[in-house]
Design a protein around this motif. Structure first.
Motif, mmCIF file in Angstrom:
data_model
loop_
_atom_site.group_PDB
_atom_site.id
_atom_site.type_symbol
_atom_site.label_atom_id
_atom_site.label_comp_id
_atom_site.label_asym_id
_atom_site.label_seq_id
_atom_site.Cartn_x
_atom_site.Cartn_y
_atom_site.Cartn_z
ATOM 1 N N GLU A 53 -45.892 98.229 40.194
ATOM 2 C CA GLU A 53 -46.565 98.430 38.909
ATOM 3 C C GLU A 53 -45.550 98.700 37.799
ATOM 4 N N PHE A 54 -44.505 99.447 38.123
ATOM 5 C CA PHE A 54 -43.440 99.698 37.136
ATOM 6 C C PHE A 54 -42.738 98.391 36.784
ATOM 7 N N LEU A 55 -42.527 97.542 37.786
ATOM 8 C CA LEU A 55 -41.936 96.224 37.519
ATOM 9 C C LEU A 55 -42.841 95.403 36.602
ATOM 10 N N ALA A 56 -44.137 95.404 36.902
ATOM 11 C CA ALA A 56 -45.086 94.652 36.074
ATOM 12 C C ALA A 56 -45.093 95.181 34.649
ATOM 13 N N ASP A 57 -45.059 96.512 34.511
ATOM 14 C CA ASP A 57 -45.023 97.117 33.176
ATOM 15 C C ASP A 57 -43.759 96.718 32.434
ATOM 16 N N THR A 58 -42.628 96.700 33.134
ATOM 17 C CA THR A 58 -41.366 96.289 32.520
ATOM 18 C C THR A 58 -41.441 94.846 32.033
ATOM 19 N N ALA A 59 -42.152 94.000 32.801
ATOM 20 C CA ALA A 59 -42.280 92.587 32.425
ATOM 21 C C ALA A 59 -43.327 92.365 31.341
ATOM 22 N N GLY A 60 -44.151 93.369 31.057
ATOM 23 C CA GLY A 60 -45.135 93.241 29.984
ATOM 24 C C GLY A 60 -46.560 93.051 30.450
ATOM 25 N N ALA A 61 -46.843 93.366 31.706
ATOM 26 C CA ALA A 61 -48.205 93.231 32.237
ATOM 27 C C ALA A 61 -48.835 94.613 32.433
ATOM 28 N N VAL A 62 -50.143 94.672 32.360
ATOM 29 C CA VAL A 62 -50.887 95.916 32.556
ATOM 30 C C VAL A 62 -51.663 95.821 33.860
ATOM 31 N N THR A 63 -51.390 96.737 34.778
ATOM 32 C CA THR A 63 -52.068 96.742 36.074
ATOM 33 C C THR A 63 -53.429 97.410 35.952
ATOM 34 N N VAL A 64 -54.485 96.733 36.439
ATOM 35 C CA VAL A 64 -55.842 97.280 36.333
ATOM 36 C C VAL A 64 -56.438 97.627 37.691
ATOM 37 N N LYS A 65 -55.887 97.090 38.782
ATOM 38 C CA LYS A 65 -56.447 97.387 40.101
ATOM 39 C C LYS A 65 -55.442 97.037 41.188
ATOM 40 N N ARG A 66 -55.586 97.731 42.320
ATOM 41 C CA ARG A 66 -54.752 97.455 43.478
ATOM 42 C C ARG A 66 -55.633 97.125 44.684
ATOM 43 N N PHE A 67 -55.130 96.235 45.506
ATOM 44 C CA PHE A 67 -55.800 95.904 46.766
ATOM 45 C C PHE A 67 -54.797 96.077 47.899
ATOM 46 N N GLU A 87 -62.555 89.117 48.592
ATOM 47 C CA GLU A 87 -62.822 90.328 47.816
ATOM 48 C C GLU A 87 -62.057 90.305 46.494
ATOM 49 N N ILE A 88 -60.805 89.891 46.547
ATOM 50 C CA ILE A 88 -60.008 89.789 45.316
ATOM 51 C C ILE A 88 -60.606 88.742 44.384
ATOM 52 N N SER A 89 -61.024 87.611 44.967
ATOM 53 C CA SER A 89 -61.624 86.535 44.174
ATOM 54 C C SER A 89 -62.893 87.005 43.475
ATOM 55 N N GLN A 90 -63.724 87.753 44.188
ATOM 56 C CA GLN A 90 -64.969 88.262 43.596
ATOM 57 C C GLN A 90 -64.682 89.231 42.457
ATOM 58 N N TYR A 91 -63.652 90.070 42.635
ATOM 59 C CA TYR A 91 -63.298 91.012 41.570
ATOM 60 C C TYR A 91 -62.829 90.263 40.317
ATOM 61 N N ILE A 92 -62.025 89.230 40.520
ATOM 62 C CA ILE A 92 -61.547 88.438 39.383
ATOM 63 C C ILE A 92 -62.715 87.798 38.648
ATOM 64 N N LYS A 93 -63.681 87.260 39.416
ATOM 65 C CA LYS A 93 -64.857 86.623 38.800
ATOM 66 C C LYS A 93 -65.710 87.653 38.058
ATOM 67 N N ASN A 136 -52.067 78.120 48.749
ATOM 68 C CA ASN A 136 -53.396 78.460 49.263
ATOM 69 C C ASN A 136 -54.044 79.590 48.472
ATOM 70 N N ILE A 137 -53.263 80.592 48.100
ATOM 71 C CA ILE A 137 -53.806 81.722 47.341
ATOM 72 C C ILE A 137 -54.260 81.265 45.965
ATOM 73 N N GLU A 138 -53.444 80.457 45.320
ATOM 74 C CA GLU A 138 -53.781 79.976 43.973
ATOM 75 C C GLU A 138 -55.032 79.108 43.999
ATOM 76 N N ALA A 139 -55.195 78.319 45.057
ATOM 77 C CA ALA A 139 -56.381 77.478 45.170
ATOM 78 C C ALA A 139 -57.648 78.319 45.288
ATOM 79 N N GLU A 140 -57.535 79.485 45.906
ATOM 80 C CA GLU A 140 -58.693 80.362 46.086
ATOM 81 C C GLU A 140 -58.956 81.225 44.852
ATOM 82 N N LEU A 141 -57.912 81.795 44.282
ATOM 83 C CA LEU A 141 -58.093 82.756 43.182
ATOM 84 C C LEU A 141 -58.115 82.098 41.807
ATOM 85 N N LYS A 142 -57.433 80.962 41.682
ATOM 86 C CA LYS A 142 -57.439 80.188 40.422
ATOM 87 C C LYS A 142 -56.919 80.996 39.232
ATOM 88 N N VAL A 143 -55.929 81.841 39.479
ATOM 89 C CA VAL A 143 -55.219 82.533 38.406
ATOM 90 C C VAL A 143 -53.724 82.447 38.720
#
Length: 454
Positions: A53-67, A87-93, A136-143
């Protein structure tokens, strides 16, 4: 022609492979994913995700949830199991639906203490993903999908300032991209269908071009990698010449985990202006300054910080930068004592130094940020064993100082606060003593420095 092709290829990377760079003007929302395994328990996974999360913050992203998911090991197909991925896909939707409902409602002001809904911009995994897993992950989550390595590479690309650092980062990025290049051309791959004696797939006119384009781009990247390697060889020669011209001076290198305060120490000791910030990898380029304590001059180098799971390509690419560590006469290992897992950070740095062939160098252990250290006092009726959270600063001092000495790995163990300038005089005196000992051994006839009577 090379520049035109390279620019064309880069445009494809940044359009079709967005996971390599976080380039949005506004902060993107991110979801983090980690695994709990036999080798990595729940507490360790939480620690790793905190760092991610600290890495993501350094890169300019905001973390909203963890799985997280408890498994034997990562799936070779999708890293996490099929159910967790759904479960991750449903949360994104759900987040996306909430965002569009909010827009349809006229974007009302959120209630106090709540944020406006935002769609998920990316999912970041705490380990390096293979091309197959990412596809495979990108095909499922589409983000946008990132792994720990691509996130670190993005931060390095953002932090690189000099031509040397930019070349090193670009080389590491290409090495990372090459095995994942096939994903660029999925829109040109052979289509399903068709019949005939050959049983070939694809409609007329659509057979083959994707593979041809892929092979051409792989060749372009390999040529670019060769060119960057040649440039780094030239840079390495220049750096070697510079090091030879520094005279008969002892070299001291500050090493340690990222964001432990090395640059702040550098600025304090050498009165320099090295960039320092409470972000990961604030320093990429090695900075060398000449400093004098009393009548003794020596060289002090601030180096790039280490981190868990540091990509091998980065270590290889930063060879010339890390040569400052290899050629140092003494290492000052800086540790953030306020970090809850500083002992593992010490192990990570020691392992990295061993990989660099520097495990046997004389070293000092300097615990920084004592002003930020906290501990939990146990109740008088609590008979459970003490844990590291219950140790006072004095307890830690006694424990770690007992591990040092002439026959131990570290020569000295000091506790300071570079930010509050606590115990800096003791650090200077200790540095002077150790550097002088090495100077007399290495340059026995260079006695002009020692005109002050003992």
């Amino acid at each position: 022609m090379e520049i035109d092709i390279f620019s064309y290829l880069c445009s494809i990377f940044y359009i079709d492979m967005k996971e390599f760079v976080i380039s949005e003007a506004k902060a993107e929302t991110a979801v983090l994913v980690g695994l709990i395994t036999q080798e990595q328990d729940e507490a360790k996974t939480k620690e790793y995700l905190d760092e991610l999360e600290f890495l993501a913050d350094t890169a300019g992203a905001v973390t909203v949830k963890r799985f997280t998911q408890k498994v034997q090991g990562p799936s070779q197909v999708t890293y996490v199991g099929k159910g967790k991925l759904e479960e991750i896909s449903q949360y994104i939707k759900q987040q996306e639906d909430a965002y569009y409902d909010w827009l349809d409602a006229g974007s009302p002001e959120p209630e106090e203490g709540q944020d406006a809904p935002q769609p998920i911009g990316m999912v970041i995994f705490d380990d390096e993903l293979s091309a197959k897993q990412m596809r495979n992950i990108e095909a499922e989550l589409k983000v946008k999908i990132l792994d720990r390595t691509s996130l670190i590479l993005d931060i390095f690309a953002m932090r690189a300032q000099t031509a040397e650092a930019k070349t090193q980062v670009e080389l590491a990025q290409y090495r990372y991209m090459l095995p994942r290049l096939q994903r660029l051309w999925t829109h040109l791959e052979r289509q399903g269908g068709g019949s005939g004696s050959g049983g070939g797939k694809g409609s007329v006119g659509l057979r083959g071009p994707g593979e041809t384009q892929l092979e051409m781009d792989q060749r372009i990247i390999r040529q670019r990698i060769s060119l960057l390697k040649e440039r780094l060889v030239d840079i390495d020669k220049q750096k070697t010449t510079q090091r030879k011209n520094r005279g008969r001076l002892i070299r001291v290198a500050l090493v340690g985990y990222t964001n432990v305060g090395k640059s702040t120490m550098m600025n304090l000791l050498a009165k320099s202006d090295v960039f320092a910030e409470n972000k990961l990898f604030a320093t990429l380029d090695t900075t060398v300054r000449k400093m004098v304590i009393d009548n003794l001059p020596f060289l002090l180098a601030d180096t790039v910080g280490f981190i868990r799971k540091l990509p091998t390509d980065l270590v290889d690419s930063f060879k010339s930068t890390l040569d400052e560590v290899r050629e140092a006469d003494i290492l000052v290992h800086v540790v953030d004592i306020s970090h809850p897992d500083f002992e593992e950070q010490i192990k990570v740095v020691e392992k990295t130094l061993a990989d660099l062939g520097c495990a046997d160098k004389p070293a000092m252990l300097v615990f920084n940020k004592i002003d930020a250290y906290t501990w939990v006092e146990k109740d008088s009726d609590d008979l459970t064993p003490l844990t590291k959270e219950n140790l006072t600063l004095d307890d830690l001092k006694k424990t770690w100082m007992a591990r040092t000495g002439e026959n131990q790995h570290y020569l000295e163990c000091l506790f300071i606060s570079a930010k509050q300038k606590e115990n800096i005089d003791t650090l200077r005196e200790t540095l002077y003593k150790r550097v002088r000992e090495l100077h007399v051994q290495k340059y026995p006839y260079n006695d002009f420095l020692y005109t002050v009577e003992e």
